[in-house]
Design an enzyme around this catalytic site. Structure first.
Site, PDB file in Angstrom:
ATOM      1  N   ARG A 272     -31.721  38.154  54.741  1.00 21.10           N
ATOM      2  CA  ARG A 272     -32.784  39.089  54.428  1.00 21.10           C
ATOM      3  C   ARG A 272     -32.695  40.268  55.413  1.00 21.10           C
ATOM      4  O   ARG A 272     -32.377  40.086  56.593  1.00 21.10           O
ATOM      5  CB  ARG A 272     -34.165  38.432  54.545  1.00 21.10           C
TER       6      ARG A 272
ATOM      7  N   ASP B 149     -25.602  43.042  52.427  1.00 16.00           N
ATOM      8  CA  ASP B 149     -26.122  42.884  51.070  1.00 16.00           C
ATOM      9  C   ASP B 149     -27.634  43.063  51.024  1.00 16.00           C
ATOM     10  O   ASP B 149     -28.208  43.221  49.953  1.00 16.00           O
ATOM     11  CB  ASP B 149     -25.750  41.493  50.524  1.00 16.00           C
TER      12      ASP B 149
ATOM     13  N   GLU C 171     -35.628  47.996  50.485  1.00 19.09           N
ATOM     14  CA  GLU C 171     -34.731  48.040  49.334  1.00 19.09           C
ATOM     15  C   GLU C 171     -35.427  48.694  48.150  1.00 19.09           C
ATOM     16  O   GLU C 171     -36.604  48.436  47.907  1.00 19.09           O
ATOM     17  CB  GLU C 171     -34.279  46.618  48.973  1.00 19.09           C
TER      18      GLU C 171
ATOM     19  N   HIS D 189     -27.897  43.900  47.229  1.00 20.04           N
ATOM     20  CA  HIS D 189     -28.619  42.618  47.122  1.00 20.04           C
ATOM     21  C   HIS D 189     -28.198  41.857  45.862  1.00 20.04           C
ATOM     22  O   HIS D 189     -29.023  41.362  45.099  1.00 20.04           O
ATOM     23  CB  HIS D 189     -30.136  42.840  47.132  1.00 20.04           C
TER      24      HIS D 189
ATOM     25  N   SER E 159     -25.478  39.472  46.086  1.00 16.39           N
ATOM     26  CA  SER E 159     -24.565  38.398  46.484  1.00 16.39           C
ATOM     27  C   SER E 159     -24.845  37.085  45.760  1.00 16.39           C
ATOM     28  O   SER E 159     -23.959  36.247  45.606  1.00 16.39           O
ATOM     29  CB  SER E 159     -24.619  38.170  47.998  1.00 16.39           C
TER      30      SER E 159
END
Length: 320
Positions: free
Chosen positions: A231, A255, A260, A279, A281
């Site tokens: 995170r 990632d 975001e 984000h 993955s």
């Protein structure tokens, strides 16, 4: 007599719907991503699978019937945990679904940075034929996996195919297969100086919030690569940017981010030693199948027998 109701706020294949119907033939099953599909049913649902924005006003209403919430994600930090706990709602996550796709992304980032694939892709766009000072290889290096859960274990397993030394961090400090040395979180400073790659797979909790900052980056090798698929809030992003700019660490594969989508103003976009993925993955063609077959249905069977769903049961105190 009114039927018991389960709401699934996801789009499922008919085959998965039929699997669920066999388990709960007498229940009303509502399936669909759009709010118009589930909103009139959310208040009456005994079980909800998949958390969506807007659900809170329905399922946490004083008259709501919700008893069990199954998330469609591994992380639960974006949920109103205190409110759910106060209502004594059982919470289970989709932890474990991501082990294959995320471990693949971790190695894609590690290999990409090591073998300069990101640099060559940029060169390809400009039709530039340049060696880019390629010299590194990943075999027999040391990787530190910060958070040895399902994803961390799979990552450790893959690392062994490269002959890597694997160091791990987990709260218990207990040994895990494929991990050569295990550390506890308070021993992070002992692990970081040894690693050529540092991979963060932790959930975001009060204990992991901003765990990685200037101090931790200064403890890493200047040649080390930092990978974060956990995170964004686990990292002090400004400190990471500074570490990358000053050469405190060699590069990063990211990632997840503090905010975001990542702001277009972020310097991370332009850095030659950074690979960014949005984000994604955990994305995989098998996602829904694994949630339904490996988690939701087994938990549902336990629930129907009067037992607490046991797969990925979230501990409200720990936050995961």
């Amino acid at each position: 007599m009114k039927k018991r109701k389960i709401v699934i706020t996801q789009k499922l294949d008919q085959s998965h719907i039929e699997q669920l119907k066999k388990v709960i033939p007498d229940w009303e099953l509502i399936v669909g991503k759009d709010q118009e599909i589930w909103q009139e049913h959310a208040k009456d649902a005994e079980i909800i699978a998949g958390w969506k924005k807007g659900l809170e006003e329905y399922c946490l209403d004083p008259q709501a019937k919700l008893k069990w919430l199954q998330t469609w994600s591994a992380g639960v930090d974006k949920l109103p945990l205190e409110k759910l706990e106060a209502r004594n709602i059982t919470l289970t996550s989709a932890n474990g679904v991501h082990a294959y796709p995320i471990s693949e992304t971790i190695f894609a980032l590690m290999l990409g940075l090591t073998r300069k694939i990101h640099t060559y892709v940029r060169n390809q766009h400009s039709k530039t034929w340049h060696h880019a000072h390629m010299e590194l290889e990943m075999h027999e290096k040391t990787v530190g996996i910060i958070g040895v859960g399902a994803i961390g274990k799979e990552t450790a397993k893959l690392a062994k195919a490269f002959g890597m030394t694997v160091l791990g961090v987990r709260n218990s400090g207990k040994p895990v297969e494929y991990v050569d040395e295990m550390y506890t979180p308070d021993q992070l400073h002992l692990l970081l100086p040894k690693c050529d790659y540092v991979v963060v797979t932790l959930p975001h909790t009060k204990a992991t919030h901003r765990l990685f900052g200037a101090e931790q980056f200064s403890q890493m090798k200047s040649t080390a690569f930092f990978i974060n698929i956990g995170r964004g809030e686990i990292v002090v992003e400004d400190d990471l940017v500074q570490a990358l700019k000053e050469g405190t660490i060699s590069g990063a594969g990211l990632d997840v981010f503090e905010t975001e989508p990542l702001s277009k103003e972020s310097p991370l976009w332009e850095m030659e030693n950074v690979i960014i993925t949005p984000h994604t993955s955990g994305s995989t063609e098998h996602y829904n199948q694994r949630v339904v077959e490996n988690i939701l249905i087994p938990n549902l069977k336990n629930y129907l027998e009067g037992a607490t769903p046991s797969i990925n049961l979230v501990n409200y105190v720990k936050g995961y």
